[in-house]
Write a protein that holds these residues in place. Structure first.
Motif, short mmCIF file in Angstrom:
data_model
loop_
_atom_site.label_atom_id
_atom_site.label_comp_id
_atom_site.label_asym_id
_atom_site.label_seq_id
_atom_site.Cartn_x
_atom_site.Cartn_y
_atom_site.Cartn_z
N LEU A 124 -0.64 -21.51 19.19
CA LEU A 124 -1.96 -21.18 18.24
C LEU A 124 -2.57 -20.30 18.60
CD1 LEU A 124 -4.56 -22.97 19.46
CD2 LEU A 124 -3.35 -24.77 19.91
N SER A 125 -2.67 -19.69 19.80
CA SER A 125 -3.41 -18.46 20.15
C SER A 125 -2.96 -17.22 19.41
CB SER A 125 -3.67 -18.37 21.33
OG SER A 125 -3.94 -19.33 22.24
N ILE A 126 -1.68 -17.27 19.32
CA ILE A 126 -0.91 -16.24 18.64
C ILE A 126 -1.02 -16.29 17.08
CG2 ILE A 126 1.14 -15.04 18.15
CD1 ILE A 126 2.09 -15.58 20.94
N GLY A 127 -1.04 -17.21 16.71
CA GLY A 127 -1.36 -17.59 15.31
C GLY A 127 -2.89 -17.19 14.72
N GLU A 128 -3.76 -17.41 15.86
CA GLU A 128 -4.96 -17.04 15.34
C GLU A 128 -5.29 -15.48 15.56
OE1 GLU A 128 -7.38 -19.03 14.40
OE2 GLU A 128 -9.31 -18.19 15.05
N LEU A 129 -4.30 -15.01 16.48
CA LEU A 129 -4.44 -13.44 16.34
C LEU A 129 -3.82 -12.90 15.04
CD1 LEU A 129 -4.69 -10.85 18.24
CD2 LEU A 129 -2.23 -11.59 19.05
N ASN A 130 -2.70 -13.60 14.69
CA ASN A 130 -2.18 -13.13 13.47
C ASN A 130 -2.82 -13.31 12.23
OD1 ASN A 130 0.36 -12.38 14.66
ND2 ASN A 130 1.25 -14.29 14.40
N ASP A 131 -3.88 -14.49 12.30
CA ASP A 131 -4.64 -14.81 11.19
C ASP A 131 -5.72 -13.81 11.16
OD1 ASP A 131 -5.79 -16.33 9.15
OD2 ASP A 131 -6.84 -17.70 10.41
N VAL A 132 -6.22 -13.24 12.25
CA VAL A 132 -7.19 -12.13 12.33
C VAL A 132 -6.77 -11.03 11.83
CG1 VAL A 132 -8.62 -10.67 13.81
CG2 VAL A 132 -8.58 -13.16 14.56
N ASN A 133 -5.44 -10.44 12.20
CA ASN A 133 -4.72 -9.32 11.64
C ASN A 133 -4.58 -9.52 10.22
OD1 ASN A 133 -4.60 -8.10 14.35
ND2 ASN A 133 -2.64 -8.98 15.17
N LEU A 134 -3.93 -10.61 9.63
CA LEU A 134 -3.66 -10.63 8.31
C LEU A 134 -4.87 -10.55 7.60
CD1 LEU A 134 -1.11 -13.47 8.25
CD2 LEU A 134 -0.60 -11.27 7.51
N SER A 135 -6.13 -10.86 8.42
CA SER A 135 -7.45 -10.75 7.35
C SER A 135 -7.83 -9.33 7.33
CB SER A 135 -8.37 -11.80 8.11
OG SER A 135 -7.65 -13.17 8.12
N LYS A 147 4.34 -18.35 8.63
CA LYS A 147 4.47 -18.38 10.02
C LYS A 147 3.18 -18.48 10.69
CE LYS A 147 6.28 -15.57 13.52
NZ LYS A 147 6.58 -14.15 14.07
N MET A 148 2.31 -17.88 10.19
CA MET A 148 0.92 -18.01 10.76
C MET A 148 0.40 -19.43 10.83
SD MET A 148 -2.56 -18.24 9.89
CE MET A 148 -2.80 -17.56 8.36
N ILE A 149 0.46 -20.08 9.78
CA ILE A 149 -0.02 -21.37 9.66
C ILE A 149 0.72 -22.25 10.50
CG2 ILE A 149 -1.26 -21.33 7.42
CD1 ILE A 149 0.63 -22.92 6.05
N TYR A 150 1.94 -22.02 10.75
CA TYR A 150 2.81 -22.78 11.49
C TYR A 150 2.19 -22.73 12.92
CZ TYR A 150 6.04 -23.94 15.07
OH TYR A 150 6.62 -24.40 16.34
#
Ligand code: FPP
Ligand code: MG
Length: 298
Positions: A124-135, A147-150
């Motif tokens: 979930l921490s990597i997911g949040e990191l990916n959310d930040v990057n995708l944003s 992948k990010m929401i998973y």
């Protein structure tokens, strides 16, 4: 189950032995406690399942405290968020305290359960990191979004279902799959409700995702459906605070191109799979939780 979990979390907070932490904890509003409900439903009510559910809810709470700092959000579950009332530094530290106490308690449950949950926290921490990057920039990468929401949302729900099944020696595989589908559909619904709901019902501001830089599934589908001129118009609104007429234009365009139905269908497919899986295991309460998820308004 849920009131027992609330009492256990309260006891864990008392153990921390800090008046400040207790005062801050009281300010955090309780959510739907989806993860605790799943754990109770799968593992039944026992001291171990109550402890597991409390730990998972504390980790979830910690992640939302951090997420509100990252997203610069000021309202959570209908209340002013901790970062807004006490500042980001306090919100981050309160998240760290909840998280550390949760891990201290998790360690005492069972080593397999502990590794499943801690692995999900990495995810979930990597997911949040990916959310930040995708944003950072506008994109239309559906597979990166999925992948990010998973990672960000479904991993902890999946782990809760898997770990609680293990706790009572059930075959954990169908529960794990159920949790995964439920979690992805939950986040898809969250992203749909950001567009279709209102702040009062949702307990947080709406039309926030696109302004925060988050290109969620409805926006990916909308972009694909628009003509060149409207594509440019949509991109011009990206990361901007939206006024009423801009929100209306997005809503109208989504309506014209049946975008919400299309995104909703994706969530529905996952939910149908989860429902079938649980019904084949005779788990009707769990299949009902999945059905209710797709009908939720907040
Ligand atoms: C909400 O997403 C955020 C999450 C579900 C996970 C956030 C995870 C972290 C910040 C990592 C935390 C790490 C530890 C160790 C506790 P959202 O912003 O899409 O949803 P929202 O609209 O409810 O804010
Ligand atoms: Mg957020």
């Amino acid at each position: 189950m849920l009131s027992a979990v609330e009492r256990k979390i309260e006891q864990f907070i008392q153990d921390v032995d800090s008046v400040e932490v207790h005062t801050l904890y009281k300010k955090i509003s309780k959510g739907k406690m989806l993860r605790a409900r799943l754990i109770g439903q799968i593992a039944g009510k026992s001291l171990l399942s109550i402890k597991l559910a409390s730990v998972v809810e504390m980790i979830h709470m910690a992640s939302l405290l951090h997420d509100d700092v990252i997203d610069d959000t000021v309202v959570r579950r209908g209340k002013t968020s901790i970062n807004a009332t006490n500042g980001s530094k306090i919100a981050i530290m309160m998240g760290d305290i909840l998280y550390s106490k949760a891990f201290f308690e998790l360690n005492k449950i069972d080593s397999k359960v502990s590794s499943i949950i801690s692995n999900a926290v990495i995810s979930l921490s990597i997911g949040e990191l990916n959310d930040v990057n995708l944003s950072a920039n506008f994109h239309t990468d559906k597979s990166a979004y999925l992948k990010m929401i998973y990672q960000k949302t479904a991993s902890l729900i999946e782990a809760s279902a898997q770990a609680s099944a293990l706790l009572v020696n059930k075959n954990s595989l169908p529960y794990k799959q159920y949790g995964r589908n439920l979690g992805i559909a939950f986040q898809m619904m969250d992203d749909i409700l950001d567009i279709t709901s209102d702040e009062k019902t949702l307990g947080k501001p709406t039309f926030n995702d696109f302004s925060e830089g988050k290109v969620t599934l409805p926006y990916i589908y909308l972009y694909e459906a628009l003509d060149e001129c409207d594509k440019a118009r949509l991109i011009a609104l990206y990361k901007k605070p939206l006024n009423q007429s801009q929100k209306e234009w997005i809503k109208k365009s989504m309506f014209e191109h049946k975008i919400i139905q299309k995104a909703f269908l994706e969530a529905k497919i996952l939910i149908n799979e989860a429902v079938e899986l649980m019904e084949s295991c005779g788990e009707y309460s769990l299949s009902n939780i999945a059905k209710a998820m797709i009908e939720r308004e907040f």
